[in-house]
Design an enzyme around this catalytic site. Sequence first.
Site, mmCIF file in Angstrom:
data_model
loop_
_atom_site.group_PDB
_atom_site.id
_atom_site.type_symbol
_atom_site.label_atom_id
_atom_site.label_comp_id
_atom_site.label_asym_id
_atom_site.label_seq_id
_atom_site.Cartn_x
_atom_site.Cartn_y
_atom_site.Cartn_z
ATOM 1 C CD GLU A 126 -3.090 -0.846 2.232
ATOM 2 O OE1 GLU A 126 -4.255 -1.160 1.983
ATOM 3 O OE2 GLU A 126 -2.727 -0.455 3.351
ATOM 4 C CB CYS B 224 4.930 -1.677 16.605
ATOM 5 S SG CYS B 224 6.686 -1.457 16.225
ATOM 6 C CB CYS C 200 6.035 -4.778 9.226
ATOM 7 S SG CYS C 200 7.432 -4.108 10.169
ATOM 8 C CB CYS D 137 1.796 -0.736 13.855
ATOM 9 S SG CYS D 137 2.008 -0.540 12.073
ATOM 10 C CB CYS E 203 3.006 7.718 2.877
ATOM 11 S SG CYS E 203 3.348 6.565 4.215
ATOM 12 C CB SER F 250 8.875 4.841 15.362
ATOM 13 O OG SER F 250 8.431 5.213 14.071
ATOM 14 C CB SER G 149 9.961 6.560 9.398
ATOM 15 O OG SER G 149 9.516 6.382 10.724
ATOM 16 C CB CYS H 49 0.388 6.940 10.895
ATOM 17 S SG CYS H 49 1.473 8.125 10.195
#
Length: 358
Positions: free
Chosen positions: A83, A108, A104, A111, A97, A202, A178, A319
């Site tokens: 995405e 976290c 991932c 997220c 973005c 982060s 990031s 985000c």
Amino acid sequence: MDLVALEETLAAHGEPAYREAQVWAWAAGGAGSYEEMTNVPSSLRAALAREVPLSTLLLEHEAHARDGTVKALFRTGDGHPVEAVLIRYRDGRRSICVSSQSGCPLTCTFCATGAMRFGRNLTASEILDQALHFRRLEPVDNCVFMGMGEPMLNLDHVLGAARRLPDLGITHRRTTISTVGWLPGLRRFAREVGEPIRLALSLHAADPALRSRLMPVNDRYPLGEVLAECRRYVELRGRRVFVEYVMLAGVNDSPEHALQLALVLDSKAFKVNLIPYNPTGRFDGSSREAIAAFKGVLDRARIPATVRLTRGRDIAAACGQLAAAPGVAAVRRPSEPRAVSARPETRRRGRDARRSHT
Ligand code: SAH
């Protein structure tokens, strides 16, 4: 466009070396087909159209938010979801973005991407094709590597893509990578990269136990070492590091937490960006008042701080919300306690109007 395949195909056709730069210049300028590349011989254009598809990604779905934010869901050639988001600001800036991985591997807790199945690293061409998709819509001038994935786990391909972004109109100073603080990649990025690409960390909690609870990666690479590496970046590049801090009600948003944060940062090296939490199922977002009070503590400690503007509320493009929905429900690990409770959340996303983009 698969730039490796492009090079090989041009070589196989016995084309001169400058052709590759010619074709790339058209693509980077937003060309939507080989037909537009009028300084390339037409027989070659036809051959390229057959042999090197204009994009390595297949567009599967595109969502448009009322505030102009656009979220694109793609598939790689081997079927992995990716995405990317285009954020249109009122002052005319256009920020994209992009994702560096499909899914991932980090987990976290706040997220959505961390809860979907990890696919694989994306190639530099797959990252660039996200940017080119939006470049074909309109000029773009900013890029953040804040989509799916941890860029420092895929640094070579991330840099390969970032180095070509100026051809699309996005300078290195307007490119931000990031990271959660993945030290091996961060070290290389801080010490070896010559370009003035920006860095964001982060952080989310200065207290070690709390940070580990929110971001298990903190056990492996403790915050102290990560901040030391960020300071090294500041020394070498002369640019501040952006600190991202997602505001979770009753978890990391008290004035004491703000004080702890102020104590580990210094105003010359860091600039804090407070991020209103975008719901993904497990936490509640902090109130406006709590965010303002938190910022007040940082202001008094003279740590530069801003509150991130929330964009794309109605399309789950915010985000931490990139989880390949709608169309493809996020695949959650069977061992994840969230698996059951998060499902309805995932389904609701497509039509709900309560989400936001940052
Ligand atoms: N893995 C990298 C790149 C992704 S950036 C990193 O974490 O830095 C995505 C940013 O959005 C990170 O700052 C992340 O902490 C933040 N984020 C994740 N989930 C979020 C959520 N639900 N609401 C608001 N921000 C979130």
